[in-house]
Write an enzyme that holds these catalytic residues in place. Structure first.
Site, PDB file in Angstrom:
ATOM      1  N   THR A  78     -10.053   0.122   1.923  1.00  0.00           N
ATOM      2  CA  THR A  78     -10.187   1.542   1.585  1.00  0.00           C
ATOM      3  C   THR A  78     -11.083   1.821   0.377  1.00  0.00           C
ATOM      4  O   THR A  78     -11.165   2.960  -0.063  1.00  0.00           O
ATOM      5  CB  THR A  78      -8.805   2.162   1.319  1.00  0.00           C
ATOM      6  OG1 THR A  78      -8.156   1.443   0.264  1.00  0.00           O
ATOM      7  CG2 THR A  78      -7.935   2.130   2.572  1.00  0.00           C
TER       8      THR A  78
ATOM      9  N   ASP B 255      -2.606 -11.787   7.274  1.00  0.00           N
ATOM     10  CA  ASP B 255      -4.003 -11.399   7.075  1.00  0.00           C
ATOM     11  C   ASP B 255      -4.535 -10.975   8.434  1.00  0.00           C
ATOM     12  O   ASP B 255      -4.764 -11.809   9.314  1.00  0.00           O
ATOM     13  CB  ASP B 255      -4.790 -12.586   6.515  1.00  0.00           C
ATOM     14  CG  ASP B 255      -6.273 -12.293   6.358  1.00  0.00           C
ATOM     15  OD1 ASP B 255      -6.706 -11.169   6.703  1.00  0.00           O
ATOM     16  OD2 ASP B 255      -7.009 -13.199   5.903  1.00  0.00           O
TER      17      ASP B 255
ATOM     18  N   GLY C 162       0.822  -1.204   0.000  1.00  0.00           N
ATOM     19  CA  GLY C 162       0.000   0.000   0.000  1.00  0.00           C
ATOM     20  C   GLY C 162       0.858   1.257   0.000  1.00  0.00           C
ATOM     21  O   GLY C 162       2.079   1.202   0.208  1.00  0.00           O
TER      22      GLY C 162
ATOM     23  N   LYS D 212     -13.992   2.056  10.002  1.00  0.00           N
ATOM     24  CA  LYS D 212     -12.735   2.571  10.547  1.00  0.00           C
ATOM     25  C   LYS D 212     -12.931   3.063  11.981  1.00  0.00           C
ATOM     26  O   LYS D 212     -12.082   2.823  12.848  1.00  0.00           O
ATOM     27  CB  LYS D 212     -12.203   3.698   9.662  1.00  0.00           C
ATOM     28  CG  LYS D 212     -11.645   3.240   8.322  1.00  0.00           C
ATOM     29  CD  LYS D 212     -10.415   2.368   8.451  1.00  0.00           C
ATOM     30  CE  LYS D 212      -9.213   3.138   8.951  1.00  0.00           C
ATOM     31  NZ  LYS D 212      -8.010   2.261   9.089  1.00  0.00           N
TER      32      LYS D 212
ATOM     33  N   TYR E 197     -17.515   2.771   5.084  1.00  0.00           N
ATOM     34  CA  TYR E 197     -16.061   2.841   5.270  1.00  0.00           C
ATOM     35  C   TYR E 197     -15.719   3.628   6.537  1.00  0.00           C
ATOM     36  O   TYR E 197     -14.941   3.159   7.384  1.00  0.00           O
ATOM     37  CB  TYR E 197     -15.410   3.486   4.051  1.00  0.00           C
ATOM     38  CG  TYR E 197     -13.981   3.905   4.290  1.00  0.00           C
ATOM     39  CD1 TYR E 197     -12.966   2.963   4.446  1.00  0.00           C
ATOM     40  CD2 TYR E 197     -13.633   5.260   4.389  1.00  0.00           C
ATOM     41  CE1 TYR E 197     -11.653   3.342   4.684  1.00  0.00           C
ATOM     42  CE2 TYR E 197     -12.323   5.648   4.627  1.00  0.00           C
ATOM     43  CZ  TYR E 197     -11.341   4.696   4.770  1.00  0.00           C
ATOM     44  OH  TYR E 197     -10.059   5.080   5.024  1.00  0.00           O
TER      45      TYR E 197
ATOM     46  N   ALA F  65      -5.728  -1.619   5.552  1.00  0.00           N
ATOM     47  CA  ALA F  65      -7.123  -1.179   5.664  1.00  0.00           C
ATOM     48  C   ALA F  65      -7.898  -1.562   4.423  1.00  0.00           C
ATOM     49  O   ALA F  65      -7.329  -1.749   3.343  1.00  0.00           O
ATOM     50  CB  ALA F  65      -7.189   0.333   5.867  1.00  0.00           C
TER      51      ALA F  65
END
Length: 299
Positions: free
Chosen positions: A61, A35, A10, A128, A124, A59
């Site tokens: 995303t 994972d 990422g 989070k 989302y 994350a």
């Protein structure tokens, strides 16, 4: 100091690798190696590596996809974060957990403070937030939660690289002008995190302390339209585009998306600057530096 970074591949994990201090032993793990939705795998990895600090840059995303792929979003963002927090608690490691401005609803007109009331308006953002709450509940002062926004990098897929491609392909673009925030070069975020880890070390293991919550973006304010205009201007100056195209400001209502997005996402960085001893840099200067890096990488 030994550090595990999740989310290898990422944007942020890549930048953390590029900016790693010499004295840090960095173990970067992607989903193939770790994972975070698998509690047993998380426990095994953290016990075997025994890091001083874990930086969670993993994350889910895909903001729009999360509206229908709800189970997967919560599996990563809530339960994955919970798994990491529990494993960090067991081995007494510090957790630096990266979160998002999308925990807020965007109804304020002044920058969001770290202790402002959260009220996410999409899946989302809520997934989070639930992860943040689990991290804070389990680890207290052993955790630092860093909210950021509008992240881009020379590595990976992001708004800047999408704009460069579209500007080369299209005759004109319409870009949303009524969603306001601040772009964040992932390299700047990575440098701040390293400074925070160096400054604070592995402190913060006093039971009962609250988790530290910090906000970080680059300095300044922009709409997506302003951001796109700057991308084109700078890319033309640097020879990354060979022609200018018209960029029209459009309201968000003209570009409907499955997930609602906050109209105001500016966050206050003062506490992060103080905690890390790092000052923010204006987003346009950061964008210029990133474009120079991207141009060098693609030569």
């Amino acid at each position: 100091m030994k550090i595990i970074v999740t989310g290898k591949g990422g944007q942020l994990a890549w930048e953390l690798e590029q900016t790693k201090p010499d004295h840090v032993e960095l173990i970067s793990l992607g989903i193939d190696e770790l994972d975070i939705t698998n509690a047993a795998q998380v426990n095994e990895a953290l016990v075997s590596h025994s890091p001083d600090v874990v930086i969670n840059a993993a994350a889910y995303t895909a903001v729009d996809k999360a509206e229908t792929d709800t189970e997967a979003a919560y599996a990563v963002n809530q339960h994955g974060s919970e798994n990491l927090a529990q494993a960090c608690q067991a081995i007494e490691a510090r957790l630096v957990h990266v979160s998002t401005d999308f925990v807020f609803d965007g109804t304020k007109t002044t920058p969001y403070q770290p202790d402002d009331q959260s009220n996410p308006i999409n899946v989302y953002g809520d997934s989070k937030l639930q992860g943040d709450l689990k991290v804070a509940e389990i680890l207290g002062g052993q955790a630092t939660i860093i909210r950021t926004a509008w992240v881009y990098s020379a590595n990976g897929n992001n708004f800047v690289k999408t704009m460069l491609r579209l500007m080369a392909e299209k005759e004109q673009l319409g870009i949303v002008y009524d969603q306001v925030g601040t772009p964040t070069w992932a390299k700047g975020l990575a440098k701040m995190i390293w400074q925070l880890v160096v400054v604070q070390g592995t402190k913060g293991k006093v039971q009962g302390e609250q988790a530290e919550v910090l906000h970080w973006t680059d300095a300044g304010v922009a709409s997506w339209y302003d951001f796109a205009v700057a991308i084109q201007e700078l890319a033309l100056e640097k020879g990354m585009l060979n022609k200018a195209i018209p960029i029209r400001p459009i309201p968000a209502s003209a570009y409907p998306t499955p997930a609602k997005r906050p109209s105001f996402s500016v966050i206050d960085k003062n506490t992060a600057e103080q905690a890390s001893g790092t000052e923010t840099t204006h987003w346009r200067k950061q964008l210029s530096a990133m474009l120079d890096e991207l141009a060098a990488m693609t030569k």
